[in-house]
Scaffold this active site. Structure first.
Site, PDB file in Angstrom:
ATOM      1  N   ASN A 100      36.744   1.238  47.545  1.00 15.26           N
ATOM      2  CA  ASN A 100      35.329   1.239  47.905  1.00 15.26           C
ATOM      3  C   ASN A 100      34.489   2.149  47.014  1.00 15.26           C
ATOM      4  O   ASN A 100      33.276   2.026  46.967  1.00 15.26           O
ATOM      5  CB  ASN A 100      35.203   1.679  49.364  1.00 15.26           C
ATOM      6  CG  ASN A 100      33.778   1.908  49.790  1.00 15.26           C
ATOM      7  OD1 ASN A 100      33.007   0.982  49.936  1.00 15.26           O
ATOM      8  ND2 ASN A 100      33.417   3.175  49.991  1.00 15.26           N
ATOM      9  N   ALA A 198      23.885  -0.921  53.601  1.00 19.90           N
ATOM     10  CA  ALA A 198      23.334   0.369  53.212  1.00 19.90           C
ATOM     11  C   ALA A 198      24.452   1.297  52.767  1.00 19.90           C
ATOM     12  O   ALA A 198      25.493   1.383  53.402  1.00 19.90           O
ATOM     13  CB  ALA A 198      22.588   0.987  54.395  1.00 19.90           C
ATOM     14  N   TYR A 471      44.737  -8.809  32.091  1.00 16.15           N
ATOM     15  CA  TYR A 471      44.018  -9.882  31.392  1.00 16.15           C
ATOM     16  C   TYR A 471      43.084 -10.641  32.333  1.00 16.15           C
ATOM     17  O   TYR A 471      41.946 -10.959  31.966  1.00 16.15           O
ATOM     18  CB  TYR A 471      45.061 -10.826  30.790  1.00 16.15           C
ATOM     19  CG  TYR A 471      44.517 -11.908  29.880  1.00 16.15           C
ATOM     20  CD1 TYR A 471      43.969 -11.597  28.654  1.00 16.15           C
ATOM     21  CD2 TYR A 471      44.592 -13.250  30.255  1.00 16.15           C
ATOM     22  CE1 TYR A 471      43.504 -12.603  27.801  1.00 16.15           C
ATOM     23  CE2 TYR A 471      44.123 -14.261  29.417  1.00 16.15           C
ATOM     24  CZ  TYR A 471      43.585 -13.924  28.194  1.00 16.15           C
ATOM     25  OH  TYR A 471      43.122 -14.910  27.361  1.00 16.15           O
ATOM     26  N   LYS A 475      39.065 -10.913  31.783  1.00 15.60           N
ATOM     27  CA  LYS A 475      38.434 -12.206  31.540  1.00 15.60           C
ATOM     28  C   LYS A 475      37.409 -12.551  32.623  1.00 15.60           C
ATOM     29  O   LYS A 475      36.394 -13.202  32.346  1.00 15.60           O
ATOM     30  CB  LYS A 475      39.501 -13.290  31.423  1.00 15.60           C
ATOM     31  CG  LYS A 475      40.261 -13.233  30.104  1.00 15.60           C
ATOM     32  CD  LYS A 475      39.309 -13.227  28.915  1.00 15.60           C
ATOM     33  CE  LYS A 475      39.971 -13.326  27.574  1.00 15.60           C
ATOM     34  NZ  LYS A 475      38.981 -13.224  26.462  1.00 15.60           N
ATOM     35  N   HIS A 707       2.006  -9.820  53.849  1.00 14.87           N
ATOM     36  CA  HIS A 707       0.575  -9.537  53.882  1.00 14.87           C
ATOM     37  C   HIS A 707      -0.154 -10.874  53.763  1.00 14.87           C
ATOM     38  O   HIS A 707      -0.137 -11.504  52.713  1.00 14.87           O
ATOM     39  CB  HIS A 707       0.213  -8.607  52.721  1.00 14.87           C
ATOM     40  CG  HIS A 707      -1.171  -8.043  52.822  1.00 14.87           C
ATOM     41  ND1 HIS A 707      -1.628  -7.060  51.973  1.00 14.87           N
ATOM     42  CD2 HIS A 707      -2.206  -8.292  53.673  1.00 14.87           C
ATOM     43  CE1 HIS A 707      -2.879  -6.751  52.275  1.00 14.87           C
ATOM     44  NE2 HIS A 707      -3.248  -7.496  53.304  1.00 14.87           N
ATOM     45  N   GLY A 708      -0.773 -11.318  54.851  1.00 15.29           N
ATOM     46  CA  GLY A 708      -1.359 -12.651  54.883  1.00 15.29           C
ATOM     47  C   GLY A 708      -2.795 -12.724  54.420  1.00 15.29           C
ATOM     48  O   GLY A 708      -3.149 -13.580  53.596  1.00 15.29           O
ATOM     49  N   GLY A 837      -0.250  -8.351  45.666  1.00 16.30           N
ATOM     50  CA  GLY A 837      -1.321  -9.239  46.107  1.00 16.30           C
ATOM     51  C   GLY A 837      -2.672  -8.570  46.024  1.00 16.30           C
ATOM     52  O   GLY A 837      -3.679  -9.191  45.647  1.00 16.30           O
ATOM     53  N   PHE A 867      -3.762 -14.614  50.975  1.00 11.06           N
ATOM     54  CA  PHE A 867      -2.750 -14.588  49.920  1.00 11.06           C
ATOM     55  C   PHE A 867      -1.846 -15.818  50.075  1.00 11.06           C
ATOM     56  O   PHE A 867      -1.116 -15.944  51.052  1.00 11.06           O
ATOM     57  CB  PHE A 867      -1.935 -13.299  49.993  1.00 11.06           C
ATOM     58  CG  PHE A 867      -2.776 -12.062  49.815  1.00 11.06           C
ATOM     59  CD1 PHE A 867      -3.342 -11.770  48.593  1.00 11.06           C
ATOM     60  CD2 PHE A 867      -3.026 -11.211  50.884  1.00 11.06           C
ATOM     61  CE1 PHE A 867      -4.134 -10.643  48.419  1.00 11.06           C
ATOM     62  CE2 PHE A 867      -3.809 -10.086  50.733  1.00 11.06           C
ATOM     63  CZ  PHE A 867      -4.370  -9.793  49.497  1.00 11.06           C
TER      64      PHE A 867
END
Length: 1054
Positions: A100, A198, A471, A475, A707-708, A837, A867
């Site tokens: 890990n 996370a 190998y 590869k 954000h509309g 935007g 937007f």
């Protein structure tokens, strides 16, 4: 189902002191009875720092406090034997290894250093090898082991700015596949995961809100199941994150077979390209044995001659082929030279195992090429000295166009017998050598805006193979490396692909019988390599298996997977219960992801998967729990915002101001101003600091926020410096079914207490609707539809954004990494970071201010936009404007994609606003005449010509021409549109855009258009040189002569 326990098992987790592993792997395995070795060096996520035992100790203490068993280890994964020794000394065995540990060194390939490359591979690849190698003897001896190697979406698909990391991560996939083959008979299973969770690494490239939505606890259950003794899965790859799990495998096209003779050429490959890349009835190979190479060769030999529509030449191109002194590399060099390329023949002259060195191999090939009339020079350096190889090309031929990374060696041994020297030498030549040669060529290719790179993988890298762990890892790395190069090089016409050849070479001669080596001649691989290196080839980021006169494309296939509810704990028992579904490729839900965006899409789609029944997590709110009135009544604290002239200039530059716009960039200019749209900046700063959507929306997920719309009302022009105070409120929360619209109001006052601006931010949150609230609200101008009139716009202003526009605009306070970080934008589904935007909003506002307000902010009362689409920095914006009373309705389009990016928009004008244009925009037209454009005279003459033509003749002309022509003419500071309609009625001419569709549009400079109309310039030559650009039906260009004849006789033919 009973709990999956790990009593008596010993688990070793590397990099286990970070948050992801501490709260997930370590604690989970300990809670299920395992004894845990918690390894962590204690450095930073970039691999820096002397290290600290504290990181590992904290985890161990937590496990012991809960009654579990654990010991700490502080060694680097480079010393895997010491880490495994800790397990043996403490617990007497080692059953499970979870590799890990990892670091990040993200940079564009152009900026990447050798240290960035080497450290990533040292930790991720060599570290995983060293730990696994140390554990292997114990596992095989005891007849039991489980190994998890950690890849990533960047490794599977490639990712911008992560050439080092992506190569390392897919190397672990190739490594795992060989471990799975060698370990199966000994009860040792190995699998690969590509998690999205996370961690201390991802926290550097993801915003905090996103990290909160991607809990590592959703990765652990898959790993726990894969490492449990009841699981028999082996040699597989899984993507996992946010409650979703899916399996991947290789899918291969049937491909095309070519006659194995001299008619098999690069042109033959191009002629059959559709067949090569056709995935109808594909195969799903899992090993080298799944390809009948001899059968393919027999089929190839039985065919008639190959199609050859025309020779593909390389005259003027320079190719560098590594390992070209023998075998397949020699054939590449000879073919490229035969087709006109100047070739650098590189060969160190060593044996196939990397021993020795001599000049004879390269010299012999050069002599062959020159004897045939070709051009070639030799190079004898190791590929680890890639700069010397490329320097040979530059000194001899002045450029480098094609790099074929072919050099390689073999050190085949079972993993148990493999030495560090066997591992290291293979990776130095195949992986680091390919990196070094490509790195040296890259700046030359970027500068000349051209390059073709072919990297060599192997079926061993794709599927793994007994005795080739070193190998296969090397590869597999080549595939991911090529994919990242393809992403980074695309905009500079640099194409990168990977081949997995099957051909007789000095390497494969050691593992194939002689008759098969003879059958698999490298001559049957070279045509594909040459085609991929030709300028006509546009394929990039792809993998091809090739040999025996056969070529096929390989891609990923991913199961539809299973998404588990994200608001309840996920356990390995849940994974086990749905394993058949997770691994099912045949249920009609399988997909073919090709990018990190596609990878993230599956995870993101699960964000809305919430259990609202009895199984929901305790305390989880229901959708019906939105208290709209309570939210509207909530009191928000005030916030201050102080700014200077520098901040105003920075904002103005961020929305496209030029150095010549002194009123926007020079604080001592007579009319220096803050643009009216600067009024969103203090309010934006306030709402991101003080408005928490999770306070009133149950299960709010920041990844679902868009954000509309934006409404800004200006009560008094903003000063160019000052201190402002803002207060916020929730104006309303609307139920849109699948989502909720939250309208946040922010009122901003100056130091005297006067209201300066009022802002309304309309935020759309997907997945938060369905709570039974109202769907709409009427807030006057803030919700006005602002539909454009059905006539040509009164004015159109065109402005090209800069490629660094978003990097500049973000300095005004919007630091969302979506606009600067390629990895974050990729997760959002965008090929590059997008423009804010509100930056597009500011650019459009600037256009309206210049066109209708004479750059006087006092005449600019309010602005409202919706937007509609994203903008990529570097694209060209067009603001189309219609004046309707005291309102200017406008839309903003991206020219290159012909898409509306701002819609339903308008600026409300205060008294004294004009109907015409000021600086930066084309002034208002009087008829077809537009001040500042000499071409106006041409259109006046065309209009006069139409009007002076008898009615019958006009009708006949319209019938014959049947087209509407558009003209976008630039005078250096602005662009003005005209149209000539010879399709409707009796013909017409106008300034601006026509009401209907334009059939063909010509973009040209003002002076050039005059020259063509006067007959002093050749239109065809101007088109070929790029001075004329045509959009739409190019065939109509032949009819433009009719247009110019209306102005005066004898004009140039177009």
């Amino acid at each position: 189902m009973s709990d999956l326990r790990f009593d008596g098992r010993v688990v070793l987790i590397t990099g286990a002191g970070g948050a992801a592993s501490r709260s997930a792997y370590s604690l989970f395995f300990a809670s299920r009875g395992a004894s845990v070795v918690v390894n962590d060096l204690g450095g930073t996520h970039t691999g820096e720092g002397a290290g600290s035992s504290r990181a590992a100790d904290v985890v161990v203490d937590e496990i012991r406090a809960a009654g579990g068993k654990a010991v700490a280890n502080y060694d680097s994964v480079e010393f895997g034997d010491k880490i495994v020794e800790t397990a043996i000394k403490a617990f007497g065995r080692i059953d499970i290894v979870i590799n890990n540990a990892g670091i990040l060194r993200d940079k564009s390939f152009a900026r990447m250093t050798d240290a960035d490359w080497d450290l990533i591979h040292l930790v991720h690849v060599r570290g995983a090898y060293k730990v696994t190698k140390a554990a292997w003897e114990h596992m095989t001896k005891q007849g039991y082991g489980r190994i998890i190697n950690t890849a990533s979406a960047a490794g599977i698909y490639g990712n911008f700015g992560q050439a080092n990391y992506s190569a390392a991560k897919l190397a672990l996939f190739g490594f795992t596949n060989t471990l799975a083959r060698e370990g199966a008979r000994k009860g040792v299973f190995a699998n690969t995961i590509a998690p999205l969770a996370a961690s201390r690494m991802t926290e550097t490239v993801m915003p905090p809100d996103v990290l909160a939505a991607l809990k590592p606890e959703f990765v652990v259950p898959l790993v726990a199941y894969l490492t449990h003794e009841s699981c028999k899965e082996n040699g597989s790859l899984f993507e996992v994150g946010a409650g979703w799990v899916g399996k991947l495998r290789w899918e291969r096209s049937k491909g095309a077979v070519f006659k194995a003779d001299s008619t098999f050429t690069p042109a033959s490959v191009g002629a059959k390209w559709k067949e090569i890349t056709d995935f109808t009835n594909p195969d799903y190979p899992a090993s080298l044995a799944d390809t009948d190479w001899i059968g393919l060769l027999e089929k190839a030999r039985s065919l008639r001659e190959n199609p050859n529509p025309g020779e593909l030449r390389f005259d003027g191109r320079v190719a560098l082929v590594t390992g070209a002194g023998n075998g397949i590399g020699r054939i590449y060099a000879l073919l490229l030279a035969k087709l006109g390329a100047s070739v650098v023949v590189n060969d160190l002259g060593g044996s196939h195992t990397g021993v020795g060195g001599a000049h004879a191999a390269a010299d012999k090939v050069v002599d062959e090429i020159r004897a045939a009339g070709g051009k070639a020079v030799a190079n004898y350096d190791s590929v680890e000295d890639g700069d010397k190889l490329v320097d040979t090309a530059i000194k001899a031929f002045g450029r480098i166009d094609i790099v074929v990374n072919n050099a390689g060696i073999l050190r085949d041994k079972s993993f148990a017998r493999m030495t560090d020297a066997d591992w290291d030498l293979v990776h130095r030549v195949h992986v680091r050598g390919t990196y070094k040669v490509t790195k040296a060529a890259w700046p030359h290719m970027l500068k000349q805006k051209y390059g073709r790179i072919i990297n060599t993988a192997s079926a061993v890298g794709l599927y793994g193979n007994f005795g080739q762990a070193n190998y296969s890892a090397a590869k597999a790395a080549m595939v991911a490396f090529s994919n990242t190069l393809a992403l980074e090089g695309r905009k500079s016409n640099i194409i990168a692909n990977t081949i997995a050849p099957n051909a007789g070479t000095r390497m494969t001669a050691t593992v194939m019988p002689p008759e098969m080596v003879e059958a698999l001649k490298p001559d049957y691989v070279a045509p594909l390599v040459a085609f991929l290196g030709h300028e006509s080839c546009k394929e990039t980021g792809s993998i091809f298996e090739v040999g025996s006169g056969w070529i096929a494309k390989v891609r990923w296939q991913r199961t539809g997977g299973v998404g588990f509810p994200i608001n309840r704990p996920l356990l390995p028992e849940h994974i086990a219960s749905r394993w058949a579904e997770i691994t099912n490729f045949n249920d009609g839900r399988a997909t073919h992801p090709i990018s990190t965006q596609d990878s993230f899409a599956a995870v993101q789609a699960n964000f809305d998967n919430k259990d609202t029944g009895a199984g929901a997590a305790a305390g989880g709110a229901k959708k019906g729990g939105v208290n709209v009135e309570g939210a509207k009544a909530a009191a928000f604290k005030s916030g201050s915002f102080e700014y200077t002239e520098r901040d105003v200039i920075l904002y103005n530059l961020g929305v496209g101001a030029k150095r010549t716009d002194l009123h926007l960039v020079y604080e001592s200019a007579d009319k220096f101003i803050a643009l009216p749209t600067f009024g969103v900046i203090p309010a934006f700063d306030y709402q991101i600091r003080n408005v928490g959507f999770g306070d009133f929306l149950p299960d709010f997920n920041p990844m679902m926020l868009l954000h509309g719309e934006q409404y800004l009302k200006i009560h008094k022009p903003l000063a160019t410096s000052g201190k402002l105070t803002s207060t916020g409120r929730i104006i309303d929360i609307l139920d849109k079914g699948k989502g909720a619209s939250v309208i946040v109001g922010v009122t901003t006052k100056d130091a005297s207490g006067d209201i300066v601006t009022e802002n309304e931010f309309t935020m759309f949150i997907r997945g938060s609707g369905g709570f039974g609230g109202k769907k709409d609200s009427d807030r006057g101008e803030a919700t006005a539809a602002n539909e454009p009139p059905k006539r040509a716009p009164d004015h159109v202003v065109r402005e090209k954004t800069q490629e660094d526009q978003a990097a500049l605009y973000r300095l005004s306070g919007d630091y969302n990494p979506l606009h600067i970080d390629p990895q974050m934008s990729a997760m959002g589904g965008f090929k590059v970071p997008i423009l804010h935007g509100l930056a597009t909003f500011g650019i459009a506002g600037k256009h309206v201010l210049a066109t209708f307000c004479n750059n006087d902010p006092a005449k600019f009362k309010a602005i409202k936009v919706r937007f509609a689409k994203h903008v990529f920095p570097g694209e060209t914006l067009e603001t189309h404007m219609w004046k309707e009373g005291n309102k200017v309705i406008f839309v903003v389009k991206v020219v290159e994609r012909n898409e509306v990016v701002i819609s339903n928009a308008a600026v409300e004008l205060a008294g004294g606003a004009s109907a015409g244009a000021a600086s930066g925009a084309a002034p208002a037209a009087a008829g077809v005449s537009v001040p500042g454009f000499a071409s106006s005279k041409i259109f006046e003459q065309v209009e006069a010509g139409i009007k002076s033509t008898p009615s019958a003749a006009r009708s006949a002309l319209v019938k014959k021409t049947n087209a509407v022509f558009g003209f976008d003419i630039s005078n250096g500071s602005s662009t003005q549109s005209w149209f000539v309609d010879l399709k409707n009625g009796e013909g017409s001419v106008g300034a601006g855009k026509p009401a209907g569709k334009v059939d063909m549009t010509i973009a040209i400079a003002d002076k050039d258009f005059l020259d063509i109309a006067a007959g002093t310039s050749n239109a065809q030559k101007m088109f070929m040189s790029g001075k004329i650009k045509i959009k739409g039906n190019m065939g109509l260009a032949t009819k433009l002569e009719q247009v110019l004849k209306l102005a005066a006789p004898g004009k140039a033919k177009l």
